[in-house]
Design an enzyme around this catalytic site. Structure first.
Site, PDB file in Angstrom:
ATOM      1  N   ASP A  51       4.019 -36.219  13.443  1.00 12.90           N
ATOM      2  CA  ASP A  51       3.121 -35.756  14.635  1.00 12.90           C
ATOM      3  C   ASP A  51       3.717 -36.606  15.812  1.00 12.90           C
ATOM      4  O   ASP A  51       4.167 -36.069  16.756  1.00 12.90           O
ATOM      5  CB  ASP A  51       1.627 -36.046  14.403  1.00 12.90           C
ATOM      6  CG  ASP A  51       1.124 -35.045  13.183  1.00 12.90           C
ATOM      7  OD1 ASP A  51       0.587 -34.136  13.529  1.00 12.90           O
ATOM      8  OD2 ASP A  51       1.292 -35.296  11.956  1.00 12.90           O
ATOM      9  N   GLU A  76      -1.096 -32.702  22.032  1.00 11.62           N
ATOM     10  CA  GLU A  76      -2.206 -33.193  20.996  1.00 11.62           C
ATOM     11  C   GLU A  76      -2.515 -34.601  20.977  1.00 11.62           C
ATOM     12  O   GLU A  76      -3.465 -35.015  20.815  1.00 11.62           O
ATOM     13  CB  GLU A  76      -2.051 -32.507  19.691  1.00 11.62           C
ATOM     14  CG  GLU A  76      -3.126 -32.862  18.826  1.00 11.62           C
ATOM     15  CD  GLU A  76      -3.413 -31.979  17.677  1.00 11.62           C
ATOM     16  OE1 GLU A  76      -2.199 -31.239  17.283  1.00 11.62           O
ATOM     17  OE2 GLU A  76      -4.371 -31.814  16.978  1.00 11.62           O
ATOM     18  N   ASP A 137       2.104 -28.451  20.484  1.00 10.29           N
ATOM     19  CA  ASP A 137       1.658 -29.126  19.594  1.00 10.29           C
ATOM     20  C   ASP A 137       2.814 -29.556  18.635  1.00 10.29           C
ATOM     21  O   ASP A 137       3.435 -28.926  18.043  1.00 10.29           O
ATOM     22  CB  ASP A 137       0.816 -28.047  18.682  1.00 10.29           C
ATOM     23  CG  ASP A 137      -0.316 -28.647  17.565  1.00 10.29           C
ATOM     24  OD1 ASP A 137       0.253 -29.931  17.087  1.00 10.29           O
ATOM     25  OD2 ASP A 137      -1.151 -28.018  17.102  1.00 10.29           O
ATOM     26  N   ILE A 139       3.102 -31.097  15.637  1.00  8.29           N
ATOM     27  CA  ILE A 139       3.147 -30.789  14.256  1.00  8.29           C
ATOM     28  C   ILE A 139       1.933 -29.836  13.918  1.00  8.29           C
ATOM     29  O   ILE A 139       0.720 -30.364  14.002  1.00  8.29           O
ATOM     30  CB  ILE A 139       2.970 -31.640  13.058  1.00  8.29           C
ATOM     31  CG1 ILE A 139       4.231 -32.597  13.340  1.00  8.29           C
ATOM     32  CG2 ILE A 139       2.992 -30.896  11.753  1.00  8.29           C
ATOM     33  CD1 ILE A 139       5.526 -32.304  12.618  1.00  8.29           C
ATOM     34  N   ASP A 140       2.013 -28.617  14.259  1.00  6.13           N
ATOM     35  CA  ASP A 140       0.594 -27.613  14.155  1.00  6.13           C
ATOM     36  C   ASP A 140       0.666 -27.406  12.574  1.00  6.13           C
ATOM     37  O   ASP A 140       1.510 -27.013  12.076  1.00  6.13           O
ATOM     38  CB  ASP A 140       1.027 -26.543  15.084  1.00  6.13           C
ATOM     39  CG  ASP A 140      -0.351 -25.376  14.890  1.00  6.13           C
ATOM     40  OD1 ASP A 140      -1.519 -25.979  14.660  1.00  6.13           O
ATOM     41  OD2 ASP A 140      -0.131 -24.238  14.626  1.00  6.13           O
ATOM     42  N   THR A 142      -1.083 -29.949  10.303  1.00  5.90           N
ATOM     43  CA  THR A 142      -0.748 -31.125   9.812  1.00  5.90           C
ATOM     44  C   THR A 142      -0.937 -31.056   8.160  1.00  5.90           C
ATOM     45  O   THR A 142      -0.356 -31.676   7.465  1.00  5.90           O
ATOM     46  CB  THR A 142      -1.131 -32.352  10.511  1.00  5.90           C
ATOM     47  OG1 THR A 142      -0.999 -32.196  11.698  1.00  5.90           O
ATOM     48  CG2 THR A 142      -0.635 -33.787  10.009  1.00  5.90           C
ATOM     49  N   ASP A 289      -3.026 -25.184  20.152  1.00  9.55           N
ATOM     50  CA  ASP A 289      -2.931 -24.454  18.927  1.00  9.55           C
ATOM     51  C   ASP A 289      -2.877 -22.710  19.216  1.00  9.55           C
ATOM     52  O   ASP A 289      -2.673 -22.301  18.059  1.00  9.55           O
ATOM     53  CB  ASP A 289      -4.294 -24.343  18.285  1.00  9.55           C
ATOM     54  CG  ASP A 289      -4.451 -25.787  17.836  1.00  9.55           C
ATOM     55  OD1 ASP A 289      -3.534 -26.257  17.301  1.00  9.55           O
ATOM     56  OD2 ASP A 289      -5.501 -26.406  17.784  1.00  9.55           O
TER      57      ASP A 289
HETATM   58  P1  AMP Z   1      -4.959 -23.389  10.947  1.00  6.90           P
HETATM   59  O1  AMP Z   1      -3.662 -23.761  10.087  1.00  6.90           O
HETATM   60  O2  AMP Z   1      -4.313 -21.928  11.375  1.00  6.90           O
HETATM   61  O3  AMP Z   1      -6.048 -23.513  10.391  1.00  6.90           O
HETATM   62  O4  AMP Z   1      -4.723 -24.210  12.401  1.00  6.90           O
HETATM   63  C1  AMP Z   1      -4.320 -25.652  12.304  1.00  6.90           C
HETATM   64  C2  AMP Z   1      -5.373 -26.169  13.506  1.00  6.90           C
HETATM   65  O5  AMP Z   1      -6.421 -26.137  13.241  1.00  6.90           O
HETATM   66  C3  AMP Z   1      -4.754 -27.577  13.760  1.00  6.90           C
HETATM   67  O6  AMP Z   1      -3.921 -27.762  14.540  1.00  6.90           O
HETATM   68  C4  AMP Z   1      -6.132 -28.190  14.451  1.00  6.90           C
HETATM   69  O7  AMP Z   1      -5.941 -28.337  15.870  1.00  6.90           O
HETATM   70  C5  AMP Z   1      -7.147 -27.004  14.083  1.00  6.90           C
HETATM   71  N1  AMP Z   1      -8.500 -27.499  13.569  1.00  6.90           N
HETATM   72  C6  AMP Z   1      -8.894 -28.614  13.286  1.00  6.90           C
HETATM   73  N2  AMP Z   1      -9.954 -28.684  12.670  1.00  6.90           N
HETATM   74  C7  AMP Z   1     -10.489 -27.473  12.921  1.00  6.90           C
HETATM   75  C8  AMP Z   1     -11.718 -26.824  12.793  1.00  6.90           C
HETATM   76  N3  AMP Z   1     -12.800 -27.578  12.129  1.00  6.90           N
HETATM   77  N4  AMP Z   1     -11.836 -25.428  12.895  1.00  6.90           N
HETATM   78  C9  AMP Z   1     -10.856 -24.800  13.597  1.00  6.90           C
HETATM   79  N5  AMP Z   1      -9.768 -25.373  13.731  1.00  6.90           N
HETATM   80  C10 AMP Z   1      -9.349 -26.606  13.511  1.00  6.90           C
HETATM   81 MG    MG Z   2      -2.693 -27.700  15.721  1.00  7.01          MG
END
Ligand code: AMP
Ligand code: MG
Length: 352
Positions: A51, A76, A137, A139-140, A142, A289
């Site tokens: 990241d 981020e 982002d 690494i989206d 992670t 995101d």
């Molecule tokens: P996803 O894989 O679509 O759920 O998205 C990943 C992203 O969700 C990450 O980059 C975080 O920024 C974000 N994230 C982290 N914690 C939470 C949470 N509690 N609710 C929703 N999104 C989150």
């Molecule tokens: Mg992300």
């Protein structure tokens, strides 16, 4: 009006080239990830050397290429933990990784630890409604990256508060549609790069450089034929609510649960027709995101709104202050989806 946005082809090509660089950087790390490379942030979410490394590389390359214009990056990560005494070893690993990556891209002189910290901290911009801001982002997803599943490197550009460019590198996303795979046996060549510039459509190519092809969202009008994407992590989106909505719509297929903005990429090429995201109470969505992913979908003919049907507002700083959730589909299905979402939210509220 988009001002000064002669986003030259050169810049898009540069982004494609740097996406490849970040990709090789993070893949190298993914293969040889050490326990000590993974840390917990203050919100308990994981952060890895990849990241930080990816953020430093993108920030450094962008600043170098855009040296004539004012530079603003909303990203981020920040370097706070790396500046502490117990962060020194990690910082050295990141600097090594960054220098290896930049050397592959032909950059001559190596960066010092201080240069890397500065490149990471260039991402502290607050964004907003004026001027241009890059949104990253590094690494989206992670958690997906750590599992060896989907993740994305996501870079967008805001101009006067609107997303005008998006690049999404999805190293583990198969080139072939996910609709052709059983969810548990994803096979074939992987590594997709999506890019979209407002007014010119969305294109996809392989990360190793195939000819770009224009992609479009699914044109299905029948929710029974539509499959839907959601987060792999139940902590990120309420799976019980999306299952209620899907039932109301008559969706027959099981949810396709994958991490990161790879969902936006997959939807932009019609792998599925709907993406729903309903974080648990109190969570605030961050612009990095969704910036790149949303323009990739809208330029492919899709619609991205909050749960009240309003477009996402990227002009308010680092957060998206929105109503309840994010829904994505094609233009024909959106009214039906929105209706099912609102009915389901009402039912859920009255059952509490
Ligand atoms: P996803 O894989 O679509 O759920 O998205 C990943 C992203 O969700 C990450 O980059 C975080 O920024 C974000 N994230 C982290 N914690 C939470 C949470 N509690 N609710 C929703 N999104 C989150
Ligand atoms: Mg992300």
């Amino acid at each position: 009006m988009i001002k000064n946005l002669l986003l030259p082809r050169k810049l898009v090509l540069l982004l494609l080239a740097s996406a490849n660089t970040w990709n090789s950087c993070v893949q190298k790390v993914q293969k040889a990830l050490l326990q000590s490379d993974v840390h917990a942030k203050s919100d308990k979410s994981p952060v890895t050397v990849a990241d930080y490394g990816s953020q430093a590389v993108v920030s450094f390359v962008l600043q170098k290429e855009l040296s004539s214009s004012p530079f603003s990056l909303v990203a981020e990560e920040d370097s706070g933990d790396l500046r502490k005494e117990d962060g020194q070893e990690t910082l050295q690993r990141i600097t090594k990784l960054v220098n290896e990556t930049l050397a592959n891209g032909g950059t001559a002189s190596p960066l010092s630890d201080q240069d890397v910290l500065a490149a990471i901290d260039s991402g502290k911009s607050e964004g907003g409604s004026l001027g241009q801001h890059w949104v990253l982002d590094p690494i989206d997803g992670t958690k997906g990256f750590l599992r060896g599943d989907q993740y994305a490197i996501a870079l967008g550009l805001l101009d006067e508060g609107k997303v005008v460019l998006g690049v999404l590198a999805c190293p583990n996303l198969p080139l072939q549609s996910l609709a052709c795979h059983d969810q548990h046996t994803i096979q074939g060549k992987a590594g997709c790069l999506f890019f979209a510039q407002v007014g010119t459509g969305t294109y996809m190519q392989s990360l190793d450089g195939s000819e770009p092809r224009k992609v479009n969202v699914s044109c299905t009008e029948n929710p029974e034929e539509a499959s839907f994407f959601e987060s792999y992590e139940a902590a990120h989106s309420m799976h019980d609510l999306t299952s209620l909505i899907a039932k109301k719509l008559g969706v027959k297929a099981p949810p396709v649960r994958i991490d990161s903005q790879a969902k936006y990429g997959a939807l932009s090429r019609g792998d599925g027709a709907i993406y729903m995201r309903f974080p648990h109470r109190g969570y605030r969505e961050k612009i990095w995101d969704h910036a790149a992913g949303s323009v990739v979908v809208t330029e492919a003919g899709g619609v991205v709104t909050d749960a009240a049907g309003k477009p996402l507002d990227f002009s308010r700083g680092r957060y998206l202050d929105l109503d309840t959730g994010i829904i994505v589909t094609n233009q024909k299905l959106m009214p039906t989806l929105l209706n099912a979402v609102q009915e389901s939210l009402k039912e859920k509220a009255s059952s509490l």
